[in-house]
Every structure is written in structure tokens, then in C-alpha cells.
Write an enzyme that holds these catalytic residues in place. Structure first.
Site, PDB file in Angstrom:
ATOM      1  N   TYR A   1       0.835  -1.202   0.000  1.00 12.87           N
ATOM      2  CA  TYR A   1       0.000   0.000   0.000  1.00 12.87           C
ATOM      3  C   TYR A   1       0.870   1.253   0.000  1.00 12.87           C
ATOM      4  O   TYR A   1       0.566   2.231  -0.680  1.00 12.87           O
ATOM      5  CB  TYR A   1      -0.946   0.024   1.214  1.00 12.87           C
ATOM      6  CG  TYR A   1      -1.939   1.155   1.106  1.00 12.87           C
ATOM      7  CD1 TYR A   1      -3.134   0.981   0.409  1.00 12.87           C
ATOM      8  CD2 TYR A   1      -1.665   2.415   1.637  1.00 12.87           C
ATOM      9  CE1 TYR A   1      -4.026   2.025   0.260  1.00 12.87           C
ATOM     10  CE2 TYR A   1      -2.553   3.466   1.495  1.00 12.87           C
ATOM     11  CZ  TYR A   1      -3.733   3.265   0.805  1.00 12.87           C
ATOM     12  OH  TYR A   1      -4.622   4.299   0.647  1.00 12.87           O
TER      13      TYR A   1
ATOM     14  N   PHE B   1      -6.915  21.481 -24.741  1.00  9.33           N
ATOM     15  CA  PHE B   1      -7.258  20.064 -24.829  1.00  9.33           C
ATOM     16  C   PHE B   1      -8.491  19.846 -23.963  1.00  9.33           C
ATOM     17  O   PHE B   1      -8.655  20.506 -22.939  1.00  9.33           O
ATOM     18  CB  PHE B   1      -6.110  19.130 -24.410  1.00  9.33           C
ATOM     19  CG  PHE B   1      -6.526  17.704 -24.593  1.00  9.33           C
ATOM     20  CD1 PHE B   1      -6.659  17.189 -25.869  1.00  9.33           C
ATOM     21  CD2 PHE B   1      -6.875  16.905 -23.519  1.00  9.33           C
ATOM     22  CE1 PHE B   1      -7.134  15.884 -26.066  1.00  9.33           C
ATOM     23  CE2 PHE B   1      -7.340  15.608 -23.717  1.00  9.33           C
ATOM     24  CZ  PHE B   1      -7.466  15.101 -24.988  1.00  9.33           C
ATOM     25  N   THR B   2      -9.331  18.913 -24.383  1.00 11.88           N
ATOM     26  CA  THR B   2     -10.668  18.752 -23.777  1.00 11.88           C
ATOM     27  C   THR B   2     -10.633  18.632 -22.247  1.00 11.88           C
ATOM     28  O   THR B   2     -11.230  19.442 -21.536  1.00 11.88           O
ATOM     29  CB  THR B   2     -11.364  17.531 -24.389  1.00 11.88           C
ATOM     30  OG1 THR B   2     -10.500  16.392 -24.263  1.00 11.88           O
ATOM     31  CG2 THR B   2     -11.671  17.760 -25.867  1.00 11.88           C
TER      32      THR B   2
ATOM     33  N   ASP C   1       2.156  20.232 -20.523  1.00 14.16           N
ATOM     34  CA  ASP C   1       1.454  18.971 -20.722  1.00 14.16           C
ATOM     35  C   ASP C   1       2.429  18.089 -21.506  1.00 14.16           C
ATOM     36  O   ASP C   1       2.589  18.237 -22.714  1.00 14.16           O
ATOM     37  CB  ASP C   1       0.154  19.199 -21.488  1.00 14.16           C
ATOM     38  CG  ASP C   1      -0.619  17.895 -21.696  1.00 14.16           C
ATOM     39  OD1 ASP C   1       0.000  16.815 -21.603  1.00 14.16           O
ATOM     40  OD2 ASP C   1      -1.828  17.953 -21.966  1.00 14.16           O
TER      41      ASP C   1
ATOM     42  N   LYS D   1       0.327   7.654 -23.470  1.00 12.24           N
ATOM     43  CA  LYS D   1       0.779   7.985 -24.826  1.00 12.24           C
ATOM     44  C   LYS D   1       2.275   7.683 -24.932  1.00 12.24           C
ATOM     45  O   LYS D   1       2.661   6.527 -25.030  1.00 12.24           O
ATOM     46  CB  LYS D   1       0.480   9.449 -25.143  1.00 12.24           C
ATOM     47  CG  LYS D   1      -0.993   9.721 -25.476  1.00 12.24           C
ATOM     48  CD  LYS D   1      -1.860   9.817 -24.261  1.00 12.24           C
ATOM     49  CE  LYS D   1      -3.166  10.508 -24.521  1.00 12.24           C
ATOM     50  NZ  LYS D   1      -4.014  10.510 -23.314  1.00 12.24           N
TER      51      LYS D   1
ATOM     52  N   ARG E   1     -12.743  15.501 -34.086  1.00  7.84           N
ATOM     53  CA  ARG E   1     -12.065  16.557 -33.332  1.00  7.84           C
ATOM     54  C   ARG E   1     -12.500  17.879 -33.966  1.00  7.84           C
ATOM     55  O   ARG E   1     -11.784  18.488 -34.740  1.00  7.84           O
ATOM     56  CB  ARG E   1     -10.541  16.413 -33.369  1.00  7.84           C
ATOM     57  CG  ARG E   1     -10.011  15.217 -32.620  1.00  7.84           C
ATOM     58  CD  ARG E   1      -9.800  15.420 -31.125  1.00  7.84           C
ATOM     59  NE  ARG E   1     -10.929  15.182 -30.270  1.00  7.84           N
ATOM     60  CZ  ARG E   1     -10.831  14.771 -29.000  1.00  7.84           C
ATOM     61  NH1 ARG E   1      -9.669  14.493 -28.466  1.00  7.84           N
ATOM     62  NH2 ARG E   1     -11.890  14.638 -28.253  1.00  7.84           N
TER      63      ARG E   1
ATOM     64  N   PHE F   1     -18.478  14.829 -26.369  1.00  5.21           N
ATOM     65  CA  PHE F   1     -18.101  13.977 -27.503  1.00  5.21           C
ATOM     66  C   PHE F   1     -18.010  12.504 -27.144  1.00  5.21           C
ATOM     67  O   PHE F   1     -18.187  11.643 -27.991  1.00  5.21           O
ATOM     68  CB  PHE F   1     -16.762  14.457 -28.092  1.00  5.21           C
ATOM     69  CG  PHE F   1     -15.649  14.511 -27.087  1.00  5.21           C
ATOM     70  CD1 PHE F   1     -15.481  15.634 -26.294  1.00  5.21           C
ATOM     71  CD2 PHE F   1     -14.786  13.444 -26.924  1.00  5.21           C
ATOM     72  CE1 PHE F   1     -14.458  15.682 -25.341  1.00  5.21           C
ATOM     73  CE2 PHE F   1     -13.764  13.487 -25.993  1.00  5.21           C
ATOM     74  CZ  PHE F   1     -13.601  14.609 -25.196  1.00  5.21           C
TER      75      PHE F   1
HETATM   76  N1  F0G Z   1      -3.375  15.990 -22.461  1.00  9.59           N
HETATM   77  C1  F0G Z   1      -3.367  15.606 -23.747  1.00  9.59           C
HETATM   78  C2  F0G Z   1      -2.585  16.403 -24.742  1.00  9.59           C
HETATM   79  C3  F0G Z   1      -4.077  14.464 -24.143  1.00  9.59           C
HETATM   80  O1  F0G Z   1      -4.047  14.097 -25.417  1.00  9.59           O
HETATM   81  C4  F0G Z   1      -4.811  13.732 -23.176  1.00  9.59           C
HETATM   82  C5  F0G Z   1      -5.591  12.569 -23.553  1.00  9.59           C
HETATM   83  C6  F0G Z   1      -4.797  14.183 -21.854  1.00  9.59           C
HETATM   84  C7  F0G Z   1      -4.062  15.310 -21.535  1.00  9.59           C
HETATM   85  C8  F0G Z   1      -5.570  13.493 -20.771  1.00  9.59           C
HETATM   86  O2  F0G Z   1      -4.965  12.314 -20.427  1.00  9.59           O
HETATM   87  O3  F0G Z   1      -6.597  10.544 -21.077  1.00  9.59           O
HETATM   88  O4  F0G Z   1      -4.697  10.067 -19.528  1.00  9.59           O
HETATM   89  O5  F0G Z   1      -6.598  11.431 -18.766  1.00  9.59           O
HETATM   90  N2  F0G Z   1      -5.855  12.293 -24.739  1.00  9.59           N
HETATM   91  C9  F0G Z   1      -6.535  11.122 -25.234  1.00  9.59           C
HETATM   92  C10 F0G Z   1      -6.639  11.209 -26.722  1.00  9.59           C
HETATM   93  C11 F0G Z   1      -7.815  10.805 -24.564  1.00  9.59           C
HETATM   94  O6  F0G Z   1      -7.288  10.330 -27.321  1.00  9.59           O
HETATM   95  O7  F0G Z   1      -6.065  12.120 -27.320  1.00  9.59           O
HETATM   96  P1  F0G Z   1      -5.771  11.019 -19.918  1.00  9.59           P
END
Ligand code: F0G
Length: 463
Positions: A78, A130-131, A221, A264, A388, A455
């Protein structure tokens, strides 16, 4: 068939396949039924109904035998797991930050960071949104301000560093609201929503100077920062003899803190972190992670996940790995360019982005041309891509109006070390077939719209 004699010597991936996962292509009738049942949203398809899955490069990577064997060495304590210390060492060695807080994935780190650094009424400038990043900034009471260079919003513009921050736009914002109301500058390398476009080292360095002058933090990021480093190696004068690992370290050194989706670049299926040089921020983050993710030495992950990440980081900065990773994206994108199919140029690091606004030019953006194109592509040959554009962009938090971004794109993201060149040929040919039928395409009407990150779960009907 006659093969012409090659004009050059070929170069192949620096790995071979040890285990395979079988694929199935369901019939055209079944694909049509599947996309209707999914409300024309590729996120709602079952993966079993997909032939070649280019929905995302996130968590879809193939791990190496070295990573898989690391899973067996998970220290599932843990507290104080030895894998946590391996991860910390790998992040410090390759990204250069002093302190580490693991999180279950990128948005976990974004959530914690936004809660700590953003006060209601603050502004957060960034090189395109970014979303999930923007949503966490907004939920913390901040307002995102896009300060990316204008070229980034033009798909056909071939600027080599479309991820650059426009320092004049940033200076104007500082002039208008004052440095005190800017929580930090949010910089992504490479920029996902702009088409996987990099930021140059020179731009990062200049940004650093401007921010130092005003006492503003830079938060990176780092999700695809190694792909960014690869592009600096390829395109920026002076870096051709550098190792990608060295470029990455210099790039990160201009920032104070980073959030990371390890799903990624880091070649794993799950994981993330927040890393920083700021001891005060580290202590707050280490405290908050306990509330939302898990203890500060696992952050919502198993020990084995952290081990796979630590080993993945080492593989991810390898020059040959990056060359083959981005090279495959280029291979797919070059087909589109050769065939005159509109895509975002230059070809990005993690994905090829089709310009749906140009391809389905007869559909207004209110009929979601990119959403429609992704659905049509799936029906053609079982290739799954992602919208997108307007659907991803969502609504303005203040006015509630839909945001219609300049970029209306379909993203074909390539999982790392998963598909072959033959798969890319199938994808390219399917895009061409869909492109050739473009005049028959019909738009979509949204019939279900979730409040957050719509989305992922929105549903549509054909008009
Ligand atoms: N920042 C970037 C540039 C991303 O592309 C993503 C995720 C995140 C943050 C968030 O990270 O998914 O680990 O919580 N991108 C995915 C995509 C979902 O399909 O581009 P996460």
C-alpha cells in the site's frame, strides 16, 4: 506484379512481434447496424466490431517483453512500493523534474494541479485547448485563453512549429488582466487538437523569458513531449546531432511543472503523473492526491503499472523508436497528400487529421461534418477514428452557445508498436474510397448531449 527497383534502402521498426491479437472484419451490413446502434459516435462502438482501431493512441500501446516482465515484479505494498521509486528515478532522469506524484492517468494530474493553482476568476492561457485539460481549468473557476499562433488554426498552413505560443497574444493578455490573475501558462508539446503539431525550442525559451519577467509559471502537458523532441531534432536548426533524450530534457527544463498522460509517449496502457521542481506545489499535490486518487506512492495505480511505466519511459526516448513511431504516421499521411485528400499539414506526430470541413464542404458545421465523416469511414472498412471539431469543442461555459472551432477534423491516431504497414495501406485505401463518395455524404443531428465532455457519449441521427 512487378516491383520497381528501390531508389533507397529501407528502414524498419526496431522490434519484432512476439504475440498477436486476432482481428475480425464484420460485414458491411453489420457495420452499418453497429454505427446506428452507437448513435453515429465511434466512442460508443464495441471494440469487437472494429477492424483497425485508430480511435486513440492513448493506452493502446503494445508493451515490450521488458515491460511485461516488469509486471511480474510489482511490489503491491500500500505504501512505499519499490516500483514507485523506480518511476520517480525514470521521470527525474529523463524529464528532469525533482518531485513526482503518480496519478491514475493524465486528467487525474490535471484535476489536482488545477485545484491547487487556479483561483476563481483567473485566466489560463495555453497553446490551444485540450478537452480534459480545459475542463479542469474551468471547473476550478479559470478561463482558458487560446494563445497559439494563428497558423495552428489553418489546416493547410505548413508552418513547421504550429504548436508555438504567440508571445504577442500572451503579452496582450498580461497587459489586460495583469500577471497576478494568470494562474500559469499551459503549454502542450505536441499540440493534440492542432493536429499533433510541435512547439520549437526557441519558442519555449522565449516563453520562459517572458514568464520569468512577469513571475508566471509554465506548466507543460508532457503527454507527447518526446514526439515534440523528435520534431525539434528533425526541423530546428542546431539539434540534428542531439539525442532525443537530450532534447527532451532541455525542453522540460524551461518549465516548472508537468502533467502527464503516460498512456501515450510512455508506452503503457494506464498511468500518469504530476512532476514539479516546486517543493510547495509538490507537498500540496502529494496531499490532494490522497483525497482523489490514492496514496502518494501509488496515485491510483498498481505497483506493476508503475514498473511498466518506468521501463516504458526508458524505451520511449530511444531515437530509433521515435523515428519508427512518427515515421508510421508520416507513411499514412503521405498517402493522403499524394492522393490530394485534405489533411492537416505538416503531418503530425501521433495522428493523421482529415480536414472534414474541406472534404464534406457541402455540410454546414452545425451538421457536424467530422462526426459524419468518422461514421462513414467506419462503415466503409471497419476503421475507427474520432471527431475533433465542433462536437469535441462543446459549449461556451458562460453563454451556453456551441463553440464552432476553425478546425473541423477527423483524427486517425496510431497506437504505438501495434499495426503494420499493411494495416496502414488498408486504412489509406478506405479513406480514399470514402473520399471519392464525399458528395453523397449526409450530415448529423445531435439527439443526446451530456453536460461534460459531450463527444464521449453524445448520440446523433442522420439528417
Ligand atoms: N493531455 C493531452 C494532450 C491528451 O491528449 C490527453 C488525452 C490528456 C491530456 C488526458 O490524459 O486521457 O490520460 O486522462 N488524450 C486522449 C486522446 C484521450 O485520445 O487524445 P488522460
Amino acid at each position: 506484379m512487378v516491383y520497381p527497383k528501390p531508389a533507397r534502402r529501407s528502414w524498419a521498426e526496431p522490434w519484432k512481434v512476439k504475440m498477436v491479437e486476432l482481428l475480425k472484419l464484420i460485414t458491411p451490413e453489420q457495420r452499418l447496424r453497429s454505427i446506428e446502434e452507437a448513435g453515429f459516435n465511434t466512442f460508443l462502438l464495441r471494440s469487437e466490431d472494429v477492424y483497425i482501431d485508430l480511435l486513440t493512441d492513448s493506452g493502446t500501446n503494445a508493451m515490450s517483453d521488458i515491460q511485461w516482465s516488469g509486471l511480474m515484479l510489482g511490489d503491491e505494498a500500500y505504501a512505499g512500493s519499490k516500483n514507485f521509486y523506480h518511476l520517480w528515478e525514470a521521470v527525474t532522469q529523463h524529464y528532469g523534474y525533482k518531485y513526482l506524484v503518480p496519478t491514475h492517468q493524465g486528467r487525474g494530474a490535471e484535476h489536482i494541479l488545477s485545484r491547487i493553482l487556479i483561483k476563481p476568476g483567473d485566466f489560463v492561457p495555453g497553446n490551444m485547448y485540450f478537452t480534459t485539460t480545459r475542463l479542469h481549468q474551468e471547473l476550478a473557476g479559470g478561463t482558458f485563453v487560446d494563445v497559439i499562433i494563428d497558423e495552428a488554426h489553418e489546416p493547410a498552413n505548413e508552418h513547421p512549429f504550429k504548436g508555438n505560443v504567440d508571445l504577442v497574444k500572451l503579452q496582450q493578455l498580461i497587459g489586460e488582466v495583469g500577471a497576478k490573475r494568470i494562474s500559469y501558462v499551459s503549454v502542450a508539446g505536441t499540440v493534440n487538437m492542432a493536429g499533433g503539431q510541435p512547439q520549437s525550442m526557441a519558442n519555449m525559451r522565449a516563453l520562459r523569458e517572458l514568464c520569468r519577467l512577469h513571475g508566471i509559471r509554465i506548466v507543460l502537458d508532457a503527454t507527447r513531449a518526446i514526439e515534440n523532441a523528435y520534431f525539434i531534432h528533425q526541423r530546428e536548426p542546431g539539434y540534428q546531432n542531439w539525442k532525443i533524450a537530450e532534447i527532451l530534457k532541455e525542453y522540460c527544463s524551461y518549465t516548472d511543472t508537468c502533467t502527464m498522460s503516460a498512456k501515450k509517449d510512455a508506452l503503457v496502457n494506464i498511468g500518469g503523473w504530476l512532476a514539479t521542481n516546486d517543493q510547495g506545489l509538490f507537498e500540496e499535490a502529494r496531499n490532494l492526491v490522497v483525497v482523489f486518487e490514492g496514496l502518494h506512492t501509488y496515485g491510483g495505480l498498481a505497483g506493476r503499472d508503475m514498473e511498466a511505466m518506468a521501463r516504458g519511459i526508458v524505451e520511449s526516448v530511444d531515437d530509433d523508436h521515435m523515428r519508427s513511431r512518427v515515421g508510421q504516421v508520416e507513411y499514412l499521411g503521405q498517402h493522403m497528400l499524394d492522393w490530394g485528400i485534405p489533411i492537416v499539414k505538416p503531418i503530425g506526430g501521433h495522428a493523421v487529421f482529415l480536414d472534414a470541413r474541406a472534404i464534406y464542404a457541402h455540410l454546414p458545421q452545425s451538421q457536424y461534418p467530422a462526426q459524419a465523416l468518422a461514421a462513414d469511414l467506419y462503415v466503409d472498412c471497419g476503421v475507427r477514428a474520432m471527431e475533433r471539431g465542433a462536437v469535441s469543442s462543446g459549449r461556451d461555459t458562460k453563454t451556453g452557445e456551441e463553440r464552432f472551432p476553425k478546425l473541423e477534423l477527423v483524427r486517425l491516431a496510431l497506437p504505438r508498436r501495434v499495426y503494420t504497414q499493411a494495416h496502414m495501406d488498408v486504412v489509406a485505401e478506405s479513406i480514399l474510397a470514402t473520399y471519392e463518395r464525399r458528395e453523397q455524404a449526409r450530415g448529423l443531428r445531435m439527439v443526446y448531449e451530456p453536460k461534460y465532455l459531450r463527444f464521449f457519449q453524445a448520440r446523433f441521427e442522420r439528417i
